[in-house]
Design an enzyme around this catalytic site. Structure first.
Site, PDB file in Angstrom:
ATOM      1  N   ARG A   1     -23.706  50.409  42.666  1.00  0.00           N
ATOM      2  CA  ARG A   1     -21.951  50.550  42.911  1.00  0.00           C
ATOM      3  C   ARG A   1     -21.032  49.444  42.983  1.00  0.00           C
ATOM      4  O   ARG A   1     -19.913  49.516  43.447  1.00  0.00           O
ATOM      5  CB  ARG A   1     -21.819  51.323  44.545  1.00  0.00           C
ATOM      6  CG  ARG A   1     -22.437  52.522  44.509  1.00  0.00           C
ATOM      7  CD  ARG A   1     -21.834  53.681  45.490  1.00  0.00           C
ATOM      8  NE  ARG A   1     -22.672  54.819  45.611  1.00  0.00           N
ATOM      9  CZ  ARG A   1     -23.807  54.972  46.459  1.00  0.00           C
ATOM     10  NH1 ARG A   1     -24.079  54.126  47.344  1.00  0.00           N
ATOM     11  NH2 ARG A   1     -24.313  56.131  46.776  1.00  0.00           N
TER      12      ARG A   1
ATOM     13  N   LYS B   1     -10.580  46.074  32.605  1.00  0.00           N
ATOM     14  CA  LYS B   1     -10.974  47.148  32.069  1.00  0.00           C
ATOM     15  C   LYS B   1     -12.215  47.385  31.452  1.00  0.00           C
ATOM     16  O   LYS B   1     -12.646  46.309  30.872  1.00  0.00           O
ATOM     17  CB  LYS B   1      -9.939  47.551  30.811  1.00  0.00           C
ATOM     18  CG  LYS B   1      -8.699  48.545  31.272  1.00  0.00           C
ATOM     19  CD  LYS B   1      -8.171  49.185  30.126  1.00  0.00           C
ATOM     20  CE  LYS B   1      -6.948  49.673  30.428  1.00  0.00           C
ATOM     21  NZ  LYS B   1      -6.131  50.421  29.236  1.00  0.00           N
TER      22      LYS B   1
ATOM     23  N   GLU C   1      -4.273  41.248  18.650  1.00  0.00           N
ATOM     24  CA  GLU C   1      -3.962  40.991  20.175  1.00  0.00           C
ATOM     25  C   GLU C   1      -2.747  40.263  20.522  1.00  0.00           C
ATOM     26  O   GLU C   1      -1.896  40.495  21.588  1.00  0.00           O
ATOM     27  CB  GLU C   1      -5.022  41.197  21.030  1.00  0.00           C
ATOM     28  CG  GLU C   1      -6.220  42.192  20.895  1.00  0.00           C
ATOM     29  CD  GLU C   1      -5.895  43.362  21.530  1.00  0.00           C
ATOM     30  OE1 GLU C   1      -4.535  43.818  22.067  1.00  0.00           O
ATOM     31  OE2 GLU C   1      -6.624  44.589  21.251  1.00  0.00           O
TER      32      GLU C   1
ATOM     33  N   LYS D   1      -0.391  39.361  30.064  1.00  0.00           N
ATOM     34  CA  LYS D   1      -1.321  40.568  30.248  1.00  0.00           C
ATOM     35  C   LYS D   1      -1.485  40.416  31.776  1.00  0.00           C
ATOM     36  O   LYS D   1      -1.299  41.554  32.178  1.00  0.00           O
ATOM     37  CB  LYS D   1      -2.800  40.518  29.563  1.00  0.00           C
ATOM     38  CG  LYS D   1      -3.460  41.471  29.891  1.00  0.00           C
ATOM     39  CD  LYS D   1      -4.705  41.682  28.646  1.00  0.00           C
ATOM     40  CE  LYS D   1      -5.311  42.936  29.246  1.00  0.00           C
ATOM     41  NZ  LYS D   1      -6.536  43.246  28.531  1.00  0.00           N
TER      42      LYS D   1
ATOM     43  N   GLU E   1      -3.618  51.322  35.524  1.00  0.00           N
ATOM     44  CA  GLU E   1      -2.927  52.152  34.567  1.00  0.00           C
ATOM     45  C   GLU E   1      -2.411  53.520  34.912  1.00  0.00           C
ATOM     46  O   GLU E   1      -3.264  54.754  34.669  1.00  0.00           O
ATOM     47  CB  GLU E   1      -3.560  52.292  33.241  1.00  0.00           C
ATOM     48  CG  GLU E   1      -2.967  52.908  32.129  1.00  0.00           C
ATOM     49  CD  GLU E   1      -3.572  52.538  30.654  1.00  0.00           C
ATOM     50  OE1 GLU E   1      -4.536  51.698  30.684  1.00  0.00           O
ATOM     51  OE2 GLU E   1      -3.259  53.292  29.760  1.00  0.00           O
TER      52      GLU E   1
ATOM     53  N   ARG F   1       1.006  49.152  32.767  1.00  0.00           N
ATOM     54  CA  ARG F   1       0.140  48.729  32.063  1.00  0.00           C
ATOM     55  C   ARG F   1      -0.350  49.500  30.822  1.00  0.00           C
ATOM     56  O   ARG F   1      -0.892  48.852  29.946  1.00  0.00           O
ATOM     57  CB  ARG F   1      -1.361  49.161  33.110  1.00  0.00           C
ATOM     58  CG  ARG F   1      -2.582  48.510  32.215  1.00  0.00           C
ATOM     59  CD  ARG F   1      -3.788  48.416  33.177  1.00  0.00           C
ATOM     60  NE  ARG F   1      -4.776  47.651  32.367  1.00  0.00           N
ATOM     61  CZ  ARG F   1      -5.622  47.104  32.884  1.00  0.00           C
ATOM     62  NH1 ARG F   1      -5.942  46.881  34.119  1.00  0.00           N
ATOM     63  NH2 ARG F   1      -6.588  46.490  32.150  1.00  0.00           N
TER      64      ARG F   1
ATOM     65  N   ASN G   1      -1.177  49.364  25.337  1.00  0.00           N
ATOM     66  CA  ASN G   1      -1.806  49.945  24.308  1.00  0.00           C
ATOM     67  C   ASN G   1      -0.753  50.199  23.173  1.00  0.00           C
ATOM     68  O   ASN G   1      -1.343  50.944  22.336  1.00  0.00           O
ATOM     69  CB  ASN G   1      -1.894  51.457  25.033  1.00  0.00           C
ATOM     70  CG  ASN G   1      -2.993  51.427  26.287  1.00  0.00           C
ATOM     71  OD1 ASN G   1      -4.077  50.911  25.644  1.00  0.00           O
ATOM     72  ND2 ASN G   1      -2.906  52.115  27.311  1.00  0.00           N
TER      73      ASN G   1
ATOM     74  N   HIS H   1      -2.641  50.901  20.042  1.00  0.00           N
ATOM     75  CA  HIS H   1      -4.190  51.469  20.235  1.00  0.00           C
ATOM     76  C   HIS H   1      -4.182  52.708  20.075  1.00  0.00           C
ATOM     77  O   HIS H   1      -5.345  53.020  19.570  1.00  0.00           O
ATOM     78  CB  HIS H   1      -4.317  50.927  21.612  1.00  0.00           C
ATOM     79  CG  HIS H   1      -4.856  49.319  21.950  1.00  0.00           C
ATOM     80  ND1 HIS H   1      -3.926  48.359  21.438  1.00  0.00           N
ATOM     81  CD2 HIS H   1      -6.048  48.947  22.282  1.00  0.00           C
ATOM     82  CE1 HIS H   1      -4.503  47.410  21.591  1.00  0.00           C
ATOM     83  NE2 HIS H   1      -5.876  47.613  22.006  1.00  0.00           N
TER      84      HIS H   1
ATOM     85  N   HIS I   1      -7.314  53.295  17.747  1.00  0.00           N
ATOM     86  CA  HIS I   1      -8.574  54.075  18.337  1.00  0.00           C
ATOM     87  C   HIS I   1      -9.088  55.333  17.366  1.00  0.00           C
ATOM     88  O   HIS I   1     -10.176  55.575  17.045  1.00  0.00           O
ATOM     89  CB  HIS I   1      -8.307  54.844  19.750  1.00  0.00           C
ATOM     90  CG  HIS I   1      -8.306  53.484  20.752  1.00  0.00           C
ATOM     91  ND1 HIS I   1      -8.077  53.796  21.985  1.00  0.00           N
ATOM     92  CD2 HIS I   1      -8.765  52.348  20.741  1.00  0.00           C
ATOM     93  CE1 HIS I   1      -8.236  52.682  22.680  1.00  0.00           C
ATOM     94  NE2 HIS I   1      -8.757  51.817  21.942  1.00  0.00           N
TER      95      HIS I   1
ATOM     96  N   HIS J   1     -12.256  46.171  16.162  1.00  0.00           N
ATOM     97  CA  HIS J   1     -11.055  46.837  17.090  1.00  0.00           C
ATOM     98  C   HIS J   1      -9.754  46.119  16.693  1.00  0.00           C
ATOM     99  O   HIS J   1      -8.726  46.832  16.685  1.00  0.00           O
ATOM    100  CB  HIS J   1     -11.487  46.509  18.486  1.00  0.00           C
ATOM    101  CG  HIS J   1     -10.340  46.875  19.611  1.00  0.00           C
ATOM    102  ND1 HIS J   1     -10.023  48.333  19.691  1.00  0.00           N
ATOM    103  CD2 HIS J   1      -9.458  46.177  20.317  1.00  0.00           C
ATOM    104  CE1 HIS J   1      -9.079  48.201  20.396  1.00  0.00           C
ATOM    105  NE2 HIS J   1      -8.791  46.879  21.115  1.00  0.00           N
TER     106      HIS J   1
END
Lengths: 353, 353
Positions: free
Chosen positions: A103, A125, A167, A209, A219, A226, A230, A233, A237, A250
């Site tokens: 956890r 993330k 980025e 960032k 987010e 946030r 993206n 993205h 993606h 990526h």
């Protein structure tokens, strides 16, 4: 977070970790260069590291299970920490494992790619990919320490350096117009790893960032800041899913996505057509792709983008540009303009105008 | 959290969920009794539910992957919610999936066992088991809504009701001495589901747990209050791992664990020997086991307890009793006393004294 040349070789940088139970996740490419000094400085035996093959295809649920099996076999206790030595793939995978191992245990990021240093090691993330899309399974888990050694970028293949630059360009586009102008003047000096230009690009990207993440750590769905990160993205993606995470990096997919977001923004009349051309020109100077993969159709984009995490209430939301340096999240756009953008970038003869 | 008789059959109870994208995870035993009214009240089709076989053996990493595959195939969006209709196994598995699906979606708990109503649906612990131990992989993820329908306990097998009573006894032991005394007077009325006795037992247990969780949501490593909720669990988890989660119910293992913790506390001189006997007598009245599984040795306990999450700095920490109603977490105990407790409960002729 510490950014600097030679951090991994500096025993003092590891002071916060010494004496703690530690394990290191890395990949074979990175291990060949940096695993030995990291283990030596932390006084760890060779079997304290798990070395995966390189590549985005490693970022799977099954591999996360294997990493967790390894941590459990090693009986790493809850007060231990997992170190991610590598790029975004290792950082995301190790981060997800640290988030769910017992956890949640501490995570240390040792990013060795430009992409990881400016983006994926910052903000918490973590996640793995799924056949249905990128990062569809994951957790928010902040690292307790990030050591970004800019010396490691010297062994980075040029293609990966360019992917990281995507980025940096993204950060400039969504919130730092002066950085965009500076990149237009000296992108080649960043890519040549000239200390001052490189340091500025990394620090400004990370600062932007961190500011955005602090305002909206998880987010939020209702228009939190946030989501701006993206930019590019959702298109990117779709490309990565279409190519099964195997052929495009990526950052390459994000580079194309930035061009597509700027193009759509211009078609909607939100961004000057000349500014969209500037975006595409800078992306191309970075050595990044500016057209869709061979064979990918507008329909492929629409289908794959419909499974994106940013779909809420059944409507596709995109990050678009109001100006260079100013982005917004919206589901309120003319679908015909999106279709035109998709047609344009999928056309066989598509070229930078 | 709402506790009451007939909640699942009451359309008004579902008001906060109506109109949202929803999916339901349940097991075949529970589905036979309660899936239809839940789907009807939420106006969901039959394929909005995934029905797993019953049992602790379902709570695995592989099954979590299957549930995530199913959610992704259904394209449940980030603003959707996953409902856990069932006992602790379904709640823990669904909770973990909700925690990591697209980095976290809403979770609704509809607990249908006494154990889930008093314990596992409250507090946000989610997770899956591993061959090396219970709940070794997981996340903290609070439900956005809990509906505990006490009517569902009428279809619960007596063995499962007893297993839930173990967690009620645990709560009494670690922080509610008056509840312990009341259970000694009328445990049989709780087990017969008499409304007033049952309601009191559930509400007092949930209230105590919520108070402890609020003080230490993520179970801090340095002596936070939440660890107290693990009273009996370190022994119990060893039993469950030894029996491969196949033959003992979680609550049964906890029941034995409570007896062992009380016995060890008495051997250390922290608890009156008579109080340890009262614990064991109450656990036995609940119909719970008070000796180790056939064939399990003290060495098995020591080996399996060494892999427990509560091991920190290489030392086994246990929750022990200072009095009935007062627990503490400590690594500072005589190992010989632990050995004596293990020998006692593993002895073939071991009986309630």
């Amino acid at each position: 977070m510490r950014i600097g040349a030679g951090l991994l070789a500096d025993p003092a940088a590891y002071a916060p970790l010494r004496g703690r139970p530690l394990r290191v996740l890395t990949d074979a490419q990175v291990a060949a260069h940096y695993l030995e000094p990291v283990l030596r400085n932390l006084e760890l035996p060779a079997d304290a590291a798990l070395v995966l093959p390189p590549g985005e295809a490693q970022k799977t649920w099954d591999n996360a299970g294997r990493v967790l099996d390894w941590l459990l076999a090693a009986r790493l206790p809850r007060d231990g920490a997992l170190l991610a030595l590598g790029g975004g793939v290792i950082g995301d995978l190790a981060g997800f494992c640290a988030a769910v191992y017992q956890r949640g245990i501490d995570l240390v990021q040792l990013p060795t790619t430009l992409l990881a240093q400016v983006d994926s090691s910052v903000g918490g993330k973590t996640g793995v990919n799924h056949a249905r899309g990128k990062n569809l399974i994951g957790a928010f888990h902040q690292p307790c320490l990030v050591l970004a050694d800019t010396e490691t970028l010297r062994t980075l293949p040029p293609r990966e350096l360019a992917a990281g630059a995507a980025e940096v360009i993204k950060c400039a586009l969504l919130g730092d117009a002066p950085l965009f102008a500076r990149l237009e003047r000296r992108l080649e000096r960043v890519l040549a790893l000239e200390a001052e230009a490189l340091g500025e690009a990394i620090e400004r990207s990370v600062t932007l960032k961190a500011r955005i993440v602090a305002a909206d750590e998880r987010e939020s769905l209702d228009g939190g800041a946030r989501a701006l990160l993206n930019l590019g993205h959702t298109f990117g993606h779709a490309v990565e899913t279409y190519t099964r995470y195997a052929t495009w990096l990526h950052g390459e997919a994000v580079g194309l996505g930035l061009c597509m977001a700027a193009d759509l923004s211009a078609r909607l009349g939100w961004l000057a057509a000349d500014d969209a051309r500037r975006v595409r020109a800078l992306v191309e100077r970075a050595g990044l792709p500016t057209r869709a993969p061979a064979g990918m159709t507008p329909e492929d984009f629409r289908r794959l983008m419909a499974g994106d995490k940013k779909v809420a209430g059944g409507r596709l939301r995109l990050v678009l540009l109001r100006a260079l340096g100013e982005a917004c999240v919206t589901a309120d756009f003319d679908p015909a303009a999106l279709d035109a953008t998709l047609e344009h970038f999928c056309a066989p003869g598509c070229r930078v105008s």
